[in-house]
Scaffold this motif. Sequence first.
Motif, PDB file in Angstrom:
ATOM      1  N   ALA A  73      15.850  58.629  39.359  1.00 27.51           N
ATOM      2  CA  ALA A  73      16.570  57.651  39.941  1.00 27.51           C
ATOM      3  C   ALA A  73      17.849  58.165  40.550  1.00 27.51           C
ATOM      4  O   ALA A  73      18.113  57.674  41.700  1.00 27.51           O
ATOM      5  N   ILE A  74      18.532  58.333  39.633  1.00 32.91           N
ATOM      6  CA  ILE A  74      20.232  59.159  39.861  1.00 32.91           C
ATOM      7  C   ILE A  74      20.115  59.952  40.943  1.00 32.91           C
ATOM      8  O   ILE A  74      21.066  60.243  41.736  1.00 32.91           O
ATOM      9  N   GLU A  75      18.990  61.016  40.701  1.00 30.40           N
ATOM     10  CA  GLU A  75      19.136  62.315  41.807  1.00 30.40           C
ATOM     11  C   GLU A  75      18.702  61.674  43.179  1.00 30.40           C
ATOM     12  O   GLU A  75      19.378  61.796  44.189  1.00 30.40           O
ATOM     13  N   LEU A  76      17.977  60.368  43.372  1.00 27.38           N
ATOM     14  CA  LEU A  76      17.552  59.954  44.446  1.00 27.38           C
ATOM     15  C   LEU A  76      18.555  59.066  45.081  1.00 27.38           C
ATOM     16  O   LEU A  76      18.723  59.070  46.454  1.00 27.38           O
ATOM     17  N   PHE A 106      28.599  46.411  44.404  1.00 31.74           N
ATOM     18  CA  PHE A 106      28.003  47.360  43.697  1.00 31.74           C
ATOM     19  C   PHE A 106      28.047  48.508  44.796  1.00 31.74           C
ATOM     20  O   PHE A 106      27.691  48.306  45.890  1.00 31.74           O
ATOM     21  N   ASP A 107      28.032  49.939  44.230  1.00 35.74           N
ATOM     22  CA  ASP A 107      28.002  51.132  44.884  1.00 35.74           C
ATOM     23  C   ASP A 107      26.530  51.590  44.963  1.00 35.74           C
ATOM     24  O   ASP A 107      26.138  52.187  45.891  1.00 35.74           O
ATOM     25  N   ALA A 108      25.816  51.030  43.922  1.00 39.87           N
ATOM     26  CA  ALA A 108      24.509  51.450  44.118  1.00 39.87           C
ATOM     27  C   ALA A 108      23.499  50.434  43.001  1.00 39.87           C
ATOM     28  O   ALA A 108      24.188  49.773  42.401  1.00 39.87           O
ATOM     29  N   CYS A 109      22.275  50.934  43.259  1.00 40.43           N
ATOM     30  CA  CYS A 109      21.492  49.969  42.241  1.00 40.43           C
ATOM     31  C   CYS A 109      20.139  50.723  41.742  1.00 40.43           C
ATOM     32  O   CYS A 109      19.682  51.452  42.778  1.00 40.43           O
ATOM     33  N   ILE A 110      19.762  50.574  40.649  1.00 36.59           N
ATOM     34  CA  ILE A 110      18.445  51.248  39.990  1.00 36.59           C
ATOM     35  C   ILE A 110      17.704  50.051  39.372  1.00 36.59           C
ATOM     36  O   ILE A 110      18.287  48.825  38.938  1.00 36.59           O
ATOM     37  N   SER A 111      16.455  50.307  39.285  1.00 32.58           N
ATOM     38  CA  SER A 111      15.595  49.545  38.474  1.00 32.58           C
ATOM     39  C   SER A 111      14.297  50.280  38.063  1.00 32.58           C
ATOM     40  O   SER A 111      13.777  50.918  38.856  1.00 32.58           O
ATOM     41  N   ARG A 144      23.157  52.568  48.074  1.00 29.88           N
ATOM     42  CA  ARG A 144      21.610  52.920  48.023  1.00 29.88           C
ATOM     43  C   ARG A 144      21.220  52.205  46.798  1.00 29.88           C
ATOM     44  O   ARG A 144      21.832  52.062  45.919  1.00 29.88           O
ATOM     45  N   ALA A 145      19.870  52.065  46.873  1.00 30.76           N
ATOM     46  CA  ALA A 145      19.132  51.345  45.788  1.00 30.76           C
ATOM     47  C   ALA A 145      17.956  52.249  45.621  1.00 30.76           C
ATOM     48  O   ALA A 145      17.167  52.693  46.455  1.00 30.76           O
ATOM     49  N   VAL A 146      17.519  52.392  44.243  1.00 31.75           N
ATOM     50  CA  VAL A 146      16.387  53.301  43.914  1.00 31.75           C
ATOM     51  C   VAL A 146      15.567  52.493  43.036  1.00 31.75           C
ATOM     52  O   VAL A 146      16.051  52.262  41.836  1.00 31.75           O
ATOM     53  N   LEU A 147      14.373  51.888  43.116  1.00 30.88           N
ATOM     54  CA  LEU A 147      13.578  50.931  42.190  1.00 30.88           C
ATOM     55  C   LEU A 147      12.215  51.596  41.784  1.00 30.88           C
ATOM     56  O   LEU A 147      11.382  51.599  42.966  1.00 30.88           O
TER      57      LEU A 147
END
Length: 333
Positions: free
Chosen positions: A39-42, A163-168, A205-208
Motif C-alpha cells: 500500500a505504501i508503494e502504491l 491528511f497527506d494520504a490514507c491507507i486501509s 492519495r488513498a490506497v484501500l
Amino acid sequence: MSRPESTGHASIFYNEKEAKKYDSSSRMIGVQKEITERAIELLRLPAVSEKPSFILDVGCGSGLSGKVLEEHGHIWVGCDISRDMLNVANERMENKRMDVQRRHADSSKDHQMETHSDDDDDDNASSDEDEEDESSNMRNSASTGDLLHHDMGTGLPFRPATFDACISISALQWLCYSNSKSQIPKKRLTRFFSSLYQVLRRGGRAVLQFYPETAEQAVLISECAAKVGFAGGVVVDYPNSAKAKKHYLVLTFDKAYKAPQGLSDSSLMGKSHQVRVDKGNGLRSKDAKRSVRKKNRGKTKDWILQKKQTQRNKGRDVRPDTSYTGRKRRDKF
C-alpha cells in the motif's frame, strides 16, 4: 468457512480474545506487513528525508499497519470500530514509549557518570551535544501514532485537508454488510468516501486494500468512490491465486491517473517454499517432512469416528456407527 463479515458486527467479532489472537499470530503479522508495504508503494509518497507524511489508517485494528508506517518514518492516526483491537494497539504504543523513556533515563545516567571536571569547557560542550543528539534519537524512535474509536461507515470526523494520504488494510469490505435495517451498504460507502474526499489534501492519495466476497461488491465500492469525485481504479495482485490474490483500491484527485498493473502470478514463484534435500546427510526441510507426514497419514477408525461426531455436533445427518466403520476394504481382484 464463513467470512468474519457475515458473522455480525466487527466490534463483536474482534473481541478481547480475538484481538490478542490476531496480534500474536506470526502469519497474520507477516501478511499485514506485506500488504501495508504494498500500500505504501502504491501511495508513491515523497521521501521521508524531505518531510514525513501525515497518514490516516482506517480500520487500523491492533496497529500492525501503523507499526509499518512508523518504520517508514511517517506520522499516522488510526481509527477502528473495535475497542478491544484498539486496546491492544494502545498497549503496544505505551510499551514502546516506556521503553524509550527507560533507555533515555539510562543514557542520562551514563552521561552524568562520564562528565569531566567543570573547568574543561570543550569536553562539557561536546558531552552536551551528544546528549542532545541521543535525546533526539530517542524521540524519533518513540511511537508516532495516535488512535481513535470510530465507525468509518458514519463518515470520518476530521477537518478538511488534514491528511497527506490514507491507507486501509482488510477493512473496507465490512461496509458491504449490514447488521441492522438502518445500515444500508451503499449509503455507508458513499458517506465514507465523501468524508475521505474532504479530509485528504489535494494531491494526496488513498490506497484501500479489501477482500470482496463477490465481483458485485468490488463494483459497488468503485462506483461509490467515483460518485463523490475520486479518480483511480482497482489494482489486483496475483489475480490467478486463490490465497495470495489482493485487491487495492487506489484513489486520487488526478483525473488523468491510470492505475498501475498488479503484480503477476509469476512473482509468487520466488516466494514459494521449495523442498530441498541434502544428499550429504539425508536431511529434509520442514516443508518436506510435513508433506511426508501428511501423505502417510491414513484415515484410521478413530479419525473417522471423530470426524463423524464433529459433523453430528454441527447438526448434519451422519450415518450411524457400525462394526464396518473404518474397516479397510479388500483390494479388488
